[in-house]
Each structure stands twice: as structure tokens, then as C-alpha cells.
Scaffold this motif. Sequence first.
Motif, mmCIF file in Angstrom:
data_model
loop_
_atom_site.group_PDB
_atom_site.id
_atom_site.type_symbol
_atom_site.label_atom_id
_atom_site.label_comp_id
_atom_site.label_asym_id
_atom_site.label_seq_id
_atom_site.Cartn_x
_atom_site.Cartn_y
_atom_site.Cartn_z
ATOM 1 N N ALA A 85 -40.548 -9.398 10.056
ATOM 2 C CA ALA A 85 -39.729 -9.928 9.160
ATOM 3 C C ALA A 85 -38.349 -9.897 9.405
ATOM 4 O O ALA A 85 -37.910 -8.879 10.025
ATOM 5 C CB ALA A 85 -40.143 -9.292 7.751
ATOM 6 N N SER A 86 -37.627 -10.724 9.141
ATOM 7 C CA SER A 86 -36.143 -10.878 9.084
ATOM 8 C C SER A 86 -35.724 -11.529 7.778
ATOM 9 O O SER A 86 -35.941 -12.625 7.359
ATOM 10 C CB SER A 86 -35.759 -12.177 10.168
ATOM 11 O OG SER A 86 -34.130 -12.154 9.974
ATOM 12 N N LEU A 87 -35.252 -10.334 6.929
ATOM 13 C CA LEU A 87 -35.038 -10.596 5.562
ATOM 14 C C LEU A 87 -33.268 -10.597 5.570
ATOM 15 O O LEU A 87 -32.582 -11.517 5.193
ATOM 16 C CB LEU A 87 -35.665 -9.485 4.867
ATOM 17 C CG LEU A 87 -36.991 -9.471 4.971
ATOM 18 C CD1 LEU A 87 -37.814 -8.429 4.112
ATOM 19 C CD2 LEU A 87 -37.841 -10.702 4.580
ATOM 20 N N GLY A 88 -32.751 -9.372 5.316
ATOM 21 C CA GLY A 88 -31.331 -9.214 5.237
ATOM 22 C C GLY A 88 -30.806 -9.538 4.084
ATOM 23 O O GLY A 88 -29.234 -9.901 4.196
ATOM 24 N N TRP A 96 -34.646 -7.546 12.779
ATOM 25 C CA TRP A 96 -36.039 -8.077 12.959
ATOM 26 C C TRP A 96 -36.657 -6.756 12.572
ATOM 27 O O TRP A 96 -36.825 -5.779 13.436
ATOM 28 C CB TRP A 96 -36.616 -8.792 13.910
ATOM 29 C CG TRP A 96 -36.127 -10.163 13.941
ATOM 30 C CD1 TRP A 96 -34.891 -10.843 14.324
ATOM 31 C CD2 TRP A 96 -36.888 -11.542 13.442
ATOM 32 N NE1 TRP A 96 -35.224 -12.187 14.369
ATOM 33 C CE2 TRP A 96 -36.246 -12.482 13.631
ATOM 34 C CE3 TRP A 96 -38.134 -11.546 12.980
ATOM 35 C CZ2 TRP A 96 -36.933 -14.022 13.211
ATOM 36 C CZ3 TRP A 96 -38.718 -12.473 12.599
ATOM 37 C CH2 TRP A 96 -37.875 -13.723 12.584
ATOM 38 N N LYS B 81 -29.607 -16.625 1.333
ATOM 39 C CA LYS B 81 -30.327 -15.851 2.368
ATOM 40 C C LYS B 81 -31.547 -16.639 2.766
ATOM 41 O O LYS B 81 -32.278 -17.158 1.889
ATOM 42 C CB LYS B 81 -30.515 -14.336 2.180
ATOM 43 C CG LYS B 81 -30.813 -13.541 3.103
ATOM 44 C CD LYS B 81 -29.778 -13.262 4.258
ATOM 45 C CE LYS B 81 -30.062 -12.779 5.846
ATOM 46 N NZ LYS B 81 -30.896 -13.688 6.437
ATOM 47 N N ILE B 82 -31.818 -16.733 3.997
ATOM 48 C CA ILE B 82 -33.331 -17.104 4.227
ATOM 49 C C ILE B 82 -34.180 -15.738 4.659
ATOM 50 O O ILE B 82 -33.617 -14.793 5.297
ATOM 51 C CB ILE B 82 -33.222 -18.176 5.627
ATOM 52 C CG1 ILE B 82 -32.586 -19.330 5.257
ATOM 53 C CG2 ILE B 82 -34.739 -18.128 6.313
ATOM 54 C CD1 ILE B 82 -33.076 -20.110 4.569
ATOM 55 N N ASN B 83 -35.457 -15.918 4.144
ATOM 56 C CA ASN B 83 -36.263 -14.540 4.495
ATOM 57 C C ASN B 83 -37.227 -15.005 5.723
ATOM 58 O O ASN B 83 -38.250 -16.182 5.088
ATOM 59 C CB ASN B 83 -36.744 -13.870 3.193
ATOM 60 C CG ASN B 83 -35.787 -13.151 2.581
ATOM 61 O OD1 ASN B 83 -36.413 -12.483 1.582
ATOM 62 N ND2 ASN B 83 -34.579 -12.999 3.298
ATOM 63 N N LEU B 84 -37.412 -14.663 6.619
ATOM 64 C CA LEU B 84 -38.643 -14.808 7.377
ATOM 65 C C LEU B 84 -39.676 -13.807 7.790
ATOM 66 O O LEU B 84 -39.221 -12.622 7.693
ATOM 67 C CB LEU B 84 -38.070 -15.214 8.972
ATOM 68 C CG LEU B 84 -36.979 -16.267 9.048
ATOM 69 C CD1 LEU B 84 -36.615 -16.396 10.517
ATOM 70 C CD2 LEU B 84 -37.577 -17.627 8.581
ATOM 71 N N ALA B 85 -40.927 -14.060 7.653
ATOM 72 C CA ALA B 85 -42.018 -13.067 7.878
ATOM 73 C C ALA B 85 -43.095 -13.448 8.115
ATOM 74 O O ALA B 85 -43.720 -14.508 7.813
ATOM 75 C CB ALA B 85 -42.076 -12.063 6.386
ATOM 76 N N SER B 86 -43.699 -12.762 9.141
ATOM 77 C CA SER B 86 -45.231 -12.735 9.667
ATOM 78 C C SER B 86 -45.931 -11.585 9.386
ATOM 79 O O SER B 86 -45.711 -10.624 10.102
ATOM 80 C CB SER B 86 -45.252 -13.151 11.068
ATOM 81 O OG SER B 86 -46.566 -13.200 11.429
ATOM 82 N N LEU B 87 -46.670 -11.430 8.252
ATOM 83 C CA LEU B 87 -47.298 -10.067 7.673
ATOM 84 C C LEU B 87 -48.939 -10.242 8.022
ATOM 85 O O LEU B 87 -49.403 -9.927 8.978
ATOM 86 C CB LEU B 87 -47.098 -9.969 6.363
ATOM 87 C CG LEU B 87 -45.401 -10.032 5.904
ATOM 88 C CD1 LEU B 87 -45.306 -9.787 4.605
ATOM 89 C CD2 LEU B 87 -44.542 -8.747 6.750
#
Lengths: 147, 147
Positions: A85-88, A96, B81-87
Motif C-alpha cells: 500500500a501507498s497511502l500517505g 510503500w 491524496k491518492i491511496n494505492l493498495a494491493s491487499l
Amino acid sequence: MSGAPAPGCPLCDGVGGTLVWQGQRCRVIRADEAGYPAFYRVVWQAHVAEWTDLTLADRAHCLDVVAAVETALRAHLGPDKINLASLGNMVPHLHWHVVARFAWDRHFPAPVWAAAQRAANVERESAVAARLPALEAELAQSLARLV
Amino acid sequence: MSGAPAPGCPLCDGVGGTLVWQGQRCRVIRADEAGYPAFYRVVWQAHVAEWTDLTLADRAHCLDVVAAVETALRAHLGPDKINLASLGNMVPHLHWHVVARFAWDRHFPAPVWAAAQRAANVERESAVAARLPALEAELAQSLARLV
């Protein structure tokens, strides 16, 4: 997006955890997250907020490092799942999260940011932690070859 | 890692949301997540669990699509903000969450999987939703050029 250090940013002011490896463009740290001994972060050295603030080459490099961490966690720990995840939202300095998840961990199958579902399994956490020195030594070697 | 369809996997059995774009290797869907009109997922077509199960070329392609979604969200919505995640703990079929986050949304600055911090702002959610048709049309065009 200059990438100059931002006043008060904890990832500009400090390492942010236990340093595992440091390159020119990013570093790998082990976070100190209760219940999650194998919780790593890939931190971009320059202060940028979003992944797409990076050039195409830098995005690829950043994700190559993320992949190296994921590969090391899978090889050494055999987790039930890897979480990336990249949230921030709180610290808008690109980093990451790379976390080894186990069916016995406190939140599984929920994300680590959700409410805990069970008590910590201190014995199994310790067994994971015991494997980290070898994992990190091999990871640092593989990252040294990457750049 | 054969990638053959897995019995009972919701991302093998169905689209998983509103289809925005479909390519040979992955698709982009808009999820129906309450309070998050701009919550997209990049779903790998084959049933693989982990990002590093993919070849290097496929990893790069998958993240090129993630980057295209992030770029469209930033351009059309100006999120905080952008949130990216692969869970994938619950559905271990590779998918990347790409979420536009706003300081007024229900969980900000916490992750969307944490406890809500405030009531929904239905008016602002509707204003975001109103921009999605144009966003998705442009995104589909940019993705068609990518492959």
C-alpha cells in the motif's frame, strides 16, 4: 514537484524505522508496528507526495525495490498474503508499505488498519521476528545488485 | 501459478463492479463503496494471488494501468491524496485499489478500512460522482493507447 525536504516531515527529518538498506533514490526500513514484526516500508528519499509525481524510470525503480522486499518476505516467511500500500494521508511523503500477513495475525483477513480481530500471538510473532536478520541480510544483498 | 479460474472466486466469476475498461491482461472497474464514488480497482484477469506472481513485463503493465487511473483521478478530481493498495486477504485474486481521498471524506486521514471519523458529506460525494463519466471516458481512451 521539487522534492526538497519539507519542514516537519518525519520521513525527511529521520529514517522512520530501522534502516535495512539505503540507495540513492530510496531506502528500505523495518517499521516498529506492534504485532507486525515483518512490516517494511520503501521510502522515497526526496519529498514527493504521489507515486505519479515520479518519472517513469523512478516509478519503475521504486517498484523494483518493493518487489524485492515482497520476494524476500515470501521466500523467508511463507506468509498467507502480502499486503502492499501507498497511502500517505498522514505523512504525504511517498512510501510503500510491504507487510507479511498471516492467518493468525491480529487483523487477518482485514487490513492492518482495521479493528483487530483477535489477541496477539506473541509466540508466532517471535518466530517471525527470529527470521528477519537472515531475510534482511539477503534482501540488502539483492538490492545492492539492483542498482 | 497457472492463473486458471478459481472456483468461487468473485473476481473470476464476475466483473466485480462497473466495468470502465477491459484489456487482454487486466480490467479497470469502479467499485461500489459507500462514501467513495471515486474508488477504482485494477483487476488482473487471470487468477493469481500476489503481484510478484506476475512476470516482470506483466508487473510493469499492471502498474502502468494503475498509474493511468491515478493520473485520471488527479487530473479530474484534484484529490487531497491518492491511496494505492494491493491487499487481497479476503479475495486473493490480484487487484489494486486506486482511491481518490479528500480531507472531507469519512475516514480521512485514516485509511478507508479504518473506523469512520465523520458522517458522509453527500453533497460533495455527489459533486465527485458527477465528474466520473468524463473521467472514465478519457481514462478508457488513454488505456486503449497504452496496449
